[in-house]
Design a protein around this motif. Sequence first.
Motif, PDB file in Angstrom:
ATOM      1  N   PHE A 138       0.772  -1.006   0.042  1.00  0.00           N
ATOM      2  CA  PHE A 138       0.057  -0.021   0.067  1.00  0.00           C
ATOM      3  C   PHE A 138       0.786   1.321   0.057  1.00  0.00           C
ATOM      4  N   GLY A 139       0.329   2.272  -0.488  1.00  0.00           N
ATOM      5  CA  GLY A 139       1.147   3.696  -0.659  1.00  0.00           C
ATOM      6  C   GLY A 139       1.459   3.888  -2.287  1.00  0.00           C
ATOM      7  N   PHE A 140       1.841   2.703  -2.864  1.00  0.00           N
ATOM      8  CA  PHE A 140       2.035   2.805  -4.249  1.00  0.00           C
ATOM      9  C   PHE A 140       0.993   3.233  -5.143  1.00  0.00           C
ATOM     10  N   ASP A 141      -0.255   2.813  -4.749  1.00  0.00           N
ATOM     11  CA  ASP A 141      -1.278   3.495  -5.709  1.00  0.00           C
ATOM     12  C   ASP A 141      -1.556   4.827  -5.501  1.00  0.00           C
ATOM     13  N   ALA A 147       1.497  11.118  -9.226  1.00  0.00           N
ATOM     14  CA  ALA A 147       2.457  11.328 -10.235  1.00  0.00           C
ATOM     15  C   ALA A 147       1.790  10.926 -11.736  1.00  0.00           C
ATOM     16  N   THR A 148       0.631  10.408 -11.834  1.00  0.00           N
ATOM     17  CA  THR A 148      -0.201  10.315 -13.146  1.00  0.00           C
ATOM     18  C   THR A 148      -0.706  11.807 -13.176  1.00  0.00           C
ATOM     19  N   GLU A 149      -1.210  12.550 -12.118  1.00  0.00           N
ATOM     20  CA  GLU A 149      -1.878  13.613 -12.227  1.00  0.00           C
ATOM     21  C   GLU A 149      -1.017  14.625 -12.771  1.00  0.00           C
ATOM     22  N   CYS A 150       0.198  14.573 -11.976  1.00  0.00           N
ATOM     23  CA  CYS A 150       1.381  15.560 -12.235  1.00  0.00           C
ATOM     24  C   CYS A 150       1.915  15.386 -13.780  1.00  0.00           C
ATOM     25  N   ILE A 151       1.879  14.314 -14.367  1.00  0.00           N
ATOM     26  CA  ILE A 151       2.333  14.101 -15.355  1.00  0.00           C
ATOM     27  C   ILE A 151       1.245  15.028 -16.491  1.00  0.00           C
ATOM     28  N   ASP A 152       0.180  14.737 -16.145  1.00  0.00           N
ATOM     29  CA  ASP A 152      -1.485  15.255 -17.245  1.00  0.00           C
ATOM     30  C   ASP A 152      -0.787  16.724 -17.064  1.00  0.00           C
ATOM     31  N   ARG A 153      -0.666  17.283 -15.968  1.00  0.00           N
ATOM     32  CA  ARG A 153      -0.329  18.844 -15.743  1.00  0.00           C
ATOM     33  C   ARG A 153       0.957  19.091 -16.751  1.00  0.00           C
ATOM     34  N   GLU A 159       3.168  21.675 -23.662  1.00  0.00           N
ATOM     35  CA  GLU A 159       2.538  21.576 -25.026  1.00  0.00           C
ATOM     36  C   GLU A 159       2.233  23.105 -25.392  1.00  0.00           C
ATOM     37  N   SER A 160       2.019  23.725 -24.247  1.00  0.00           N
ATOM     38  CA  SER A 160       1.627  25.207 -24.550  1.00  0.00           C
ATOM     39  C   SER A 160       3.059  25.944 -24.920  1.00  0.00           C
ATOM     40  N   HIS A 161       4.044  25.536 -24.403  1.00  0.00           N
ATOM     41  CA  HIS A 161       5.322  26.140 -24.722  1.00  0.00           C
ATOM     42  C   HIS A 161       6.359  25.570 -25.619  1.00  0.00           C
ATOM     43  N   HIS A 162       5.763  24.488 -26.026  1.00  0.00           N
ATOM     44  CA  HIS A 162       6.599  23.934 -27.140  1.00  0.00           C
ATOM     45  C   HIS A 162       7.923  23.342 -26.611  1.00  0.00           C
ATOM     46  N   ARG A 163       8.058  22.724 -25.396  1.00  0.00           N
ATOM     47  CA  ARG A 163       8.945  22.240 -24.458  1.00  0.00           C
ATOM     48  C   ARG A 163       9.082  20.914 -24.163  1.00  0.00           C
ATOM     49  N   ILE A 164      10.364  20.344 -23.905  1.00  0.00           N
ATOM     50  CA  ILE A 164      10.364  18.993 -23.285  1.00  0.00           C
ATOM     51  C   ILE A 164      10.469  19.262 -21.725  1.00  0.00           C
ATOM     52  N   ILE A 165       9.484  18.317 -21.139  1.00  0.00           N
ATOM     53  CA  ILE A 165       9.794  18.466 -19.588  1.00  0.00           C
ATOM     54  C   ILE A 165      10.020  17.128 -19.149  1.00  0.00           C
ATOM     55  N   VAL A 166      11.102  17.019 -18.299  1.00  0.00           N
ATOM     56  CA  VAL A 166      11.362  15.830 -17.761  1.00  0.00           C
ATOM     57  C   VAL A 166      11.061  15.680 -16.358  1.00  0.00           C
ATOM     58  N   ALA A 167      10.136  14.556 -15.895  1.00  0.00           N
ATOM     59  CA  ALA A 167       9.559  14.580 -14.661  1.00  0.00           C
ATOM     60  C   ALA A 167      10.243  13.516 -13.881  1.00  0.00           C
ATOM     61  N   GLU A 168      10.975  13.774 -12.699  1.00  0.00           N
ATOM     62  CA  GLU A 168      11.635  13.039 -12.058  1.00  0.00           C
ATOM     63  C   GLU A 168      10.788  12.450 -10.854  1.00  0.00           C
ATOM     64  N   VAL A 169      10.574  10.936 -10.764  1.00  0.00           N
ATOM     65  CA  VAL A 169       9.800  10.261  -9.820  1.00  0.00           C
ATOM     66  C   VAL A 169      10.760   9.679  -8.880  1.00  0.00           C
ATOM     67  N   MET A 170      10.024   9.187  -7.854  1.00  0.00           N
ATOM     68  CA  MET A 170      10.874   8.218  -6.601  1.00  0.00           C
ATOM     69  C   MET A 170      10.726   6.941  -6.980  1.00  0.00           C
ATOM     70  N   GLY A 182       4.241   6.359 -16.194  1.00  0.00           N
ATOM     71  CA  GLY A 182       4.446   6.954 -17.596  1.00  0.00           C
ATOM     72  C   GLY A 182       3.604   6.279 -18.447  1.00  0.00           C
ATOM     73  N   ILE A 183       3.193   5.162 -18.226  1.00  0.00           N
ATOM     74  CA  ILE A 183       1.973   4.465 -19.094  1.00  0.00           C
ATOM     75  C   ILE A 183       0.587   5.234 -18.981  1.00  0.00           C
ATOM     76  N   ALA A 184       0.445   5.450 -17.743  1.00  0.00           N
ATOM     77  CA  ALA A 184      -0.835   5.864 -17.287  1.00  0.00           C
ATOM     78  C   ALA A 184      -0.901   7.355 -17.579  1.00  0.00           C
ATOM     79  N   GLY A 185       0.291   8.128 -17.715  1.00  0.00           N
ATOM     80  CA  GLY A 185       0.169   9.579 -18.260  1.00  0.00           C
ATOM     81  C   GLY A 185       0.788   9.883 -19.581  1.00  0.00           C
ATOM     82  N   GLY A 186       0.942   8.537 -20.298  1.00  0.00           N
ATOM     83  CA  GLY A 186       1.359   8.755 -21.785  1.00  0.00           C
ATOM     84  C   GLY A 186       2.574   9.394 -21.726  1.00  0.00           C
TER      85      GLY A 186
END
Length: 343
Positions: A138-141, A147-153, A159-170, A182-186
């Motif tokens: 438990f805790g993982f879900d 993390a998925t919500e953050c990737i959506d954001r 997309e608006s700024h035409h940038r690459i964003i690197v998201a670092e997760v634990m 990564g799969i859930a957030g595309g």
Amino acid sequence: MARIGILTGGGDCPGLNPVIRAVVRKALLEGYDLVGIKNGWKGLVENDTMPLDINAVSGILPKGGTILGTSRTNPYKKEGELQKVKDNFKKIGLDALVAVGGEDTLGVASKLVKDGIPNIVGVPKTIDNDLSATDYTFGFDTALNVATECIDRLHTTAESHHRIIVAEVMGRHAGWIAIEAGIAGGADVVLIPEIPIDIEEVCRIIKKRHERGKTFSIVVVAEGAQFKDGSMVTQEQKLDSFGHVRLGGIGENLAQQIEKATGYETRVSVLGHIQRGGSPTAFDRVLGTRFGVKAVELIVAKKFGQMVALSGNKIIDVPLSEAVKELKTVDKDFYDIAKVFFG
Ligand code: F6P
């Protein structure tokens, strides 16, 4: 009246309070008395406890963190602390102990079972989901959903700024949060500790994507991902009492390399402890509750030295020694699914 103690050790995570509540409620029904050991193994070293009754656990189900507090204390590290743990176990009058933790906390529990405190039952927690012998901790879900919500954001701003964003997760040395978020957030590239980073390949994928008209990309990287030469980025070299380095910083390193090689503007976002905080998801509340009830059932049956675990949809128990034998890492099949969507 027989007495059960409960402690939570290591990094906190959403779902700890549902476990504490379940242990207390089930144990009271079975006629036990309860005591909370504060701050993981530190509480047993220092005889630091708190009363636990039905009112103490009322209203804690949706709360993140742990009402008992936690620490990364390893009683095997400092001379004399192991003896203090043994003495205080007797002083507090414990007949059994529920140790809720990850690899480190349960590793101590497993050793104590052999070193004179056999009456311990383990409950597996960690956002990293890296404990073998259980399908999920438990805790993982919750961490995965955050993390998925953050990737959506990050998608909308990238997309608006035409940038690459690197998201670092634990996730320490396992890529579970990265691969599933990564799969859930595309994500357009996912980098995990299990597969060495090929920076040329990462840049090739991003360039190809931009050539087909996309002007932004999301790269998800696990904090423990390694380069091809086996090097990792750490915050400091100092090891904690369980021999772990503090990971973090690989996102910034990658962002700089990607920007330099592709010429595309790149930003980094380190999700950090946001993934560990806040209210547990329904899945984590239910799993924590099932684990807590099962832990007390094991105590009632005097089945000690075991850890509760999820196997398919069943709650089972496995020897603590098995549970901490090796880390559960992401297998290639999972990575291959994420790869289908790279670029
Ligand atoms: O094990 C859980 C975890 O959040 C890891 O993913 C991370 O590397 C570590 O704990 C961070 O530890 P701390 O809270 O001590 O910075």
